[in-house]
Design a protein around this motif. Structure first.
Motif, short mmCIF file in Angstrom:
data_model
loop_
_atom_site.label_atom_id
_atom_site.label_comp_id
_atom_site.label_asym_id
_atom_site.label_seq_id
_atom_site.Cartn_x
_atom_site.Cartn_y
_atom_site.Cartn_z
N LEU A 130 0.82 -1.20 0.00
CA LEU A 130 0.00 0.00 0.00
C LEU A 130 0.86 1.26 0.00
CD1 LEU A 130 -2.77 1.35 0.20
CD2 LEU A 130 -2.62 1.12 2.70
N SER A 139 1.02 3.83 -3.10
CA SER A 139 0.62 5.22 -2.83
C SER A 139 1.72 6.19 -3.22
CB SER A 139 0.27 5.38 -1.35
OG SER A 139 -0.81 4.54 -0.98
N LEU A 153 1.84 6.44 -6.94
CA LEU A 153 0.72 7.22 -7.47
C LEU A 153 0.97 8.72 -7.33
CD1 LEU A 153 -2.43 5.24 -6.26
CD2 LEU A 153 -1.72 5.65 -8.63
N PHE A 154 1.43 9.14 -6.15
CA PHE A 154 1.66 10.57 -5.96
C PHE A 154 2.84 11.07 -6.79
CE2 PHE A 154 -1.09 10.07 -2.26
CZ PHE A 154 -1.80 11.25 -2.30
#
Length: 243
Positions: A85, A89, A92-93
């Motif tokens: 996760l 994450s 993605l950012f």
């Protein structure tokens, strides 16, 4: 957020257009061609929204980031730290950071005019796709692009780099990103491999045959990565690797 809002706005616009036609469910057998076209468009929009995560992976920098982070975790010898996760994450950012100019251009040239009813849906789709096409063309490897271009020419298709079909560009871009991800991963793993070899040599010389070298080298690899400020170096290098 703008892309998600734009996609929702497109869906609402299409829904409003469908509602404006006042569909009569009792006369489904006598639907006009325009009504059928609207229904097909709605199904198309819903399908695009359902595969949005896959589209994010295919046409953005996400693939390179997640491969590099996964190889880093394997090179250090950690099985689940950082957790998936956290890595996803962060990827993605970082993707949103790198792709911000592309997203902004797609919003201002395609989504916003469509929401303001200044352009048609077909024109909006082209204007939204153009920034992503430019990004992929700037980062695709020539050899990978030529591979799919030649395959398309063998089927009788005409291929122009300036107006290349996304069916040719997207797979070429994806294998380019996978290759670059593995290249970066090799450079990441190499120093950790050296630490493993040194620790294995020392433990063998000391006669510690029953103690796995990876158990001894793990804290040294973590300490090495922290001391060189590895996350800062890795993230900075990944972001700068895009043109």
């Amino acid at each position: 957020m703008r892309i998600a809002a734009g996609a929702g706005a497109i869906l609402l616009a299409l829904t409003g257009a469908a509602g404006a036609q006042q569909l009569d469910l009792g006369g489904l057998g006598q639907m006009s061609g325009s009504t059928v076209g609207t229904i097909i468009q709605l199904f198309g929009v819903i399908t695009v929204l359902s595969v949005a995560p896959g589209l994010l992976i295919m046409v953005t920098s996400f693939t390179r980031f997640i491969i590099a982070f996964s190889i880093l975790r394997a090179g250090i010898g950690l099985q689940s730290t950082p957790a998936n996760l956290i890595l996803i994450s962060l990827s993605l950012f970082m993707t949103f950071y790198v792709m911000a100019p592309t997203f902004d251009r797609a919003w201002s040239e395609g989504v916003q005019p469509l929401m303001d009813n200044r352009i048609e849906q077909s024109e909006a789709v082209e204007k939204i796709a153009d920034p992503f096409r430019t990004f992929m063309l700037d980062n695709v490897r020539e050899k990978d692009f030529d591979l799919f271009a030649d395959l398309a020419r063998e089927r009788g298709q005409t291929v122009s780099r300036e107006e290349v079909d996304l069916r040719i560009l997207v797979p070429a871009f994806m294998i380019s990103e996978i290759r670059r991800g593995f290249e970066i991963g090799f450079l990441i793993v190499l120093p950790f491999l050296v630490i493993d070899l040194i620790v294995a040599t020392i433990t063998m010389a000391m006669g510690m045959m029953m103690l796995p070298p990876t158990v001894v080298s793990l804290p040294f690899k973590i300490m090495f990565f922290v001391l060189i400020d590895g996350w800062n170096l890795l993230v900075g290098s990944l972001v700068r690797s895009f043109t």
